[in-house]
Design an enzyme around this catalytic site. Structure first.
Site, mmCIF file in Angstrom:
data_model
loop_
_atom_site.group_PDB
_atom_site.id
_atom_site.type_symbol
_atom_site.label_atom_id
_atom_site.label_comp_id
_atom_site.label_asym_id
_atom_site.label_seq_id
_atom_site.Cartn_x
_atom_site.Cartn_y
_atom_site.Cartn_z
ATOM 1 N N ASP A 142 0.333 -0.801 -0.084
ATOM 2 C CA ASP A 142 -0.458 0.108 -0.114
ATOM 3 C C ASP A 142 0.616 1.391 -0.196
ATOM 4 O O ASP A 142 0.722 1.949 1.133
ATOM 5 C CB ASP A 142 -1.071 -0.182 1.414
ATOM 6 C CG ASP A 142 -1.692 1.219 1.704
ATOM 7 O OD1 ASP A 142 -2.400 1.767 0.165
ATOM 8 O OD2 ASP A 142 -2.512 1.903 2.068
ATOM 9 N N CYS A 191 -2.936 4.362 -5.092
ATOM 10 C CA CYS A 191 -3.515 5.811 -4.518
ATOM 11 C C CYS A 191 -3.372 6.549 -5.379
ATOM 12 O O CYS A 191 -3.520 8.309 -5.092
ATOM 13 C CB CYS A 191 -3.972 5.784 -3.093
ATOM 14 S SG CYS A 191 -1.811 6.481 -2.636
HETATM 15 N N1 SAH Z 1 -1.108 0.787 4.623
HETATM 16 C C1 SAH Z 1 -1.172 2.085 5.849
HETATM 17 C C2 SAH Z 1 -1.328 3.474 5.114
HETATM 18 C C3 SAH Z 1 -0.086 3.360 4.101
HETATM 19 S S1 SAH Z 1 0.152 5.058 3.489
HETATM 20 C C4 SAH Z 1 -2.726 1.929 6.082
HETATM 21 O O1 SAH Z 1 -3.821 1.058 5.982
HETATM 22 O O2 SAH Z 1 -3.252 3.071 7.740
HETATM 23 C C5 SAH Z 1 2.604 5.124 2.700
HETATM 24 C C6 SAH Z 1 3.594 4.889 3.716
HETATM 25 O O3 SAH Z 1 4.246 4.528 3.356
HETATM 26 C C7 SAH Z 1 3.403 5.473 4.746
HETATM 27 O O4 SAH Z 1 3.365 5.197 5.981
HETATM 28 C C8 SAH Z 1 5.371 6.240 4.670
HETATM 29 O O5 SAH Z 1 5.922 6.362 5.630
HETATM 30 C C9 SAH Z 1 5.215 4.819 4.299
HETATM 31 N N2 SAH Z 1 6.937 5.178 3.223
HETATM 32 C C10 SAH Z 1 6.949 6.227 2.258
HETATM 33 N N3 SAH Z 1 8.109 5.508 1.240
HETATM 34 C C11 SAH Z 1 8.140 4.288 1.618
HETATM 35 C C12 SAH Z 1 9.793 3.396 1.130
HETATM 36 N N4 SAH Z 1 10.080 3.698 0.249
HETATM 37 N N5 SAH Z 1 9.925 2.584 2.162
HETATM 38 C C13 SAH Z 1 8.876 2.542 2.964
HETATM 39 N N6 SAH Z 1 7.983 3.454 3.013
HETATM 40 C C14 SAH Z 1 7.963 4.341 2.834
#
Ligand code: SAH
Length: 400
Positions: free
Chosen positions: A303, A343
């Site tokens: 996600d 998204c």
């Molecule tokens: N699945 C979650 C929402 C995900 S939002 C839920 O249900 O609440 C996307 C997330 O990806 C964020 O927390 C952000 O910190 C993380 N993120 C962004 N880039 C990333 C990367 N390269 N590696 C790991 N996490 C990352």
């Protein structure tokens, strides 16, 4: 009253009740930031009342297509009342929900989420910004609540020429809250959390994930881009329902504070902390490492954040989506499931489908597309505003 006159032929989308008027469609006229303007076709015909946004490429957003409508506090209150009433007719298994979803609710540039007794609003366009105070008053009055926090810090504010604004608009007190989603307890902070504090749009997908983990009796679960662990708690709930005792969920995110909440949520919901691993790491690098180590999973969630905010970023984003999906499919045990999401408004559902298909071919993995998912129904799509469809998901079960 100020007027904007459109160029010849540029009235078509407004006649279909699409609310956006792009800069390039306007022949002449204008107004102040957020001012209500009359929008006319090239021949002078009335099209809409709209909020003018002098700094934005989306130069005006329609409030109403009814010439007899006055755009005032009473009109906005009525729109809010309808949006809130619609939620009561939707299936929402949480005390946290989106009450107003911008254009889809006839309130362009306004997002309002409710977390228990606290409202959080995002004013994302010049029009909603101009009407902020009457909107705040009406929201309190209609919900009977007295706490409204402003999170107008999204990047769209920049495109609208608006400065960031955050803090209590009405009431006050602690910004750390606890909500109950599908019976699971989850904490968030409306001042510092992502978006307005939590990813409410994935609520139904978390339920589906819990049910799938339970049905399949999955033991090894990988939650990529876990944020505060909504899918982690879902997986543990699914394992508990299935009587799986030795299961383990690995949550990966690059945000330390988000991961701290994952562990807190595991404890808060009465799960054994030994069943939850957190990795503060980049997902892509982690997936490669797991592949090199020969690790396998029964259920995986992907996600990621928005890789393509607009269609202009679609090509690069498509490569990034394909890469992580290829890696994740390669880690999936035969018979296992991948819940994969985008998204990005700039990636259409059919393109996302093609990206995942391409990832499967490159990984040498075939799978059944068991389900296609979207945002929870309190983040509605409407007939006139296809841009409202931003969150797409596929549930893929690897063939045995
Ligand atoms: N699945 C979650 C929402 C995900 S939002 C839920 O249900 O609440 C996307 C997330 O990806 C964020 O927390 C952000 O910190 C993380 N993120 C962004 N880039 C990333 C990367 N390269 N590696 C790991 N996490 C990352």
């Amino acid at each position: 009253m100020k007027t904007i006159r459109l160029r010849e032929g540029k009235e078509k989308s407004l006649l279909r009740r699409h609310p956006w008027i792009f800069e390039s469609a306007i022949a002449r006229g204008g107004g102040d930031a957020g001012e209500t303007v009359r929008v006319e076709a090239a021949d002078g015909r009335f099209l809409a009342w709209a909020a003018f946004s002098p700094a934005s490429r989306i130069r005006a957003r329609a409030w109403s297509f009814d010439e007899g409508q006055r755009i005032d506090a009473a009109f906005l209150r009525e729109r809010l009342a309808r949006a809130i009433a619609a939620r009561e007719r939707l299936p929402i298994a949480s005390d946290a929900l989106r009450l107003v979803h911008g254009e889809a609710d006839g309130l362009p540039g306004l997002v309002v989420d409710r977390y228990g007794d606290t409202l959080v609003a995002q004013f994302g366009a010049a029009g909603s910004e101009r009407w902020k105070q009457p909107l705040a008053d009406a929201l309190l009055d209609l919900t009977g609540l007295d706490r409204l926090y402003e999170r107008s810090d999204a990047s769209v504010r920049g495109l609208e020429g608006l400065p960031e604004a955050t803090g209590w608009l009405r009431g006050g007190g602690p910004t750390g809250l606890t909500i109950t989603e599908h019976g699971w307890r989850l904490t968030l902070d409306v001042a510092t959390g992502h978006k307005t504090g939590y990813y409410l749009d994935q609520r139904d997908s978390r339920r589906l994930f819990a049910d799938t983990v339970a049905r399949l009796g999955s033991r090894r679960v990988l939650n990529c881009y876990s944020y505060t662990g909504g899918f982690t708690v879902a997986a543990l709930a699914g394992m508990r329902a299935a009587g799986v005792r030795d299961g383990r969920v690995t949550s990966v995110d690059s945000s330390g504070p988000a991961l701290a909440r994952v562990q807190a949520h595991v404890a808060l919901n009465g799960f054994d902390p030994a069943g939850s691993d957190c990795l503060d790491a980049d997902v892509n690098a982690t997936l490669r490492r797991f592949a090199a180590e020969g690790r396998r999973f029964d259920a995986i969630v992907l996600d990621p954040p928005k890789f393509a905010p607009t269609a202009a970023h679609a090509e690069r984003a498509a490569r990034a989506y394909k890469d992580i999906n290829r890696l994740a499919l390669g880690l999936l045990e035969p018979g296992g499931v991948l819940f994969t999401y985008s998204c990005s408004g700039g990636i259409a559902p059919d393109l996302f489908h093609k990206i995942v298909a391409g990832a499967g071919i490159d990984a040498g993995v075939d799978g059944y597309i068991v389900q296609r998912t979207g945002a929870a129904p309190d983040h509605p799509m409407t007939i006139c505003f296809p841009e409202g469809e931003y969150l797409k998901g596929l549930v893929v079960m690897r063939k045995t």
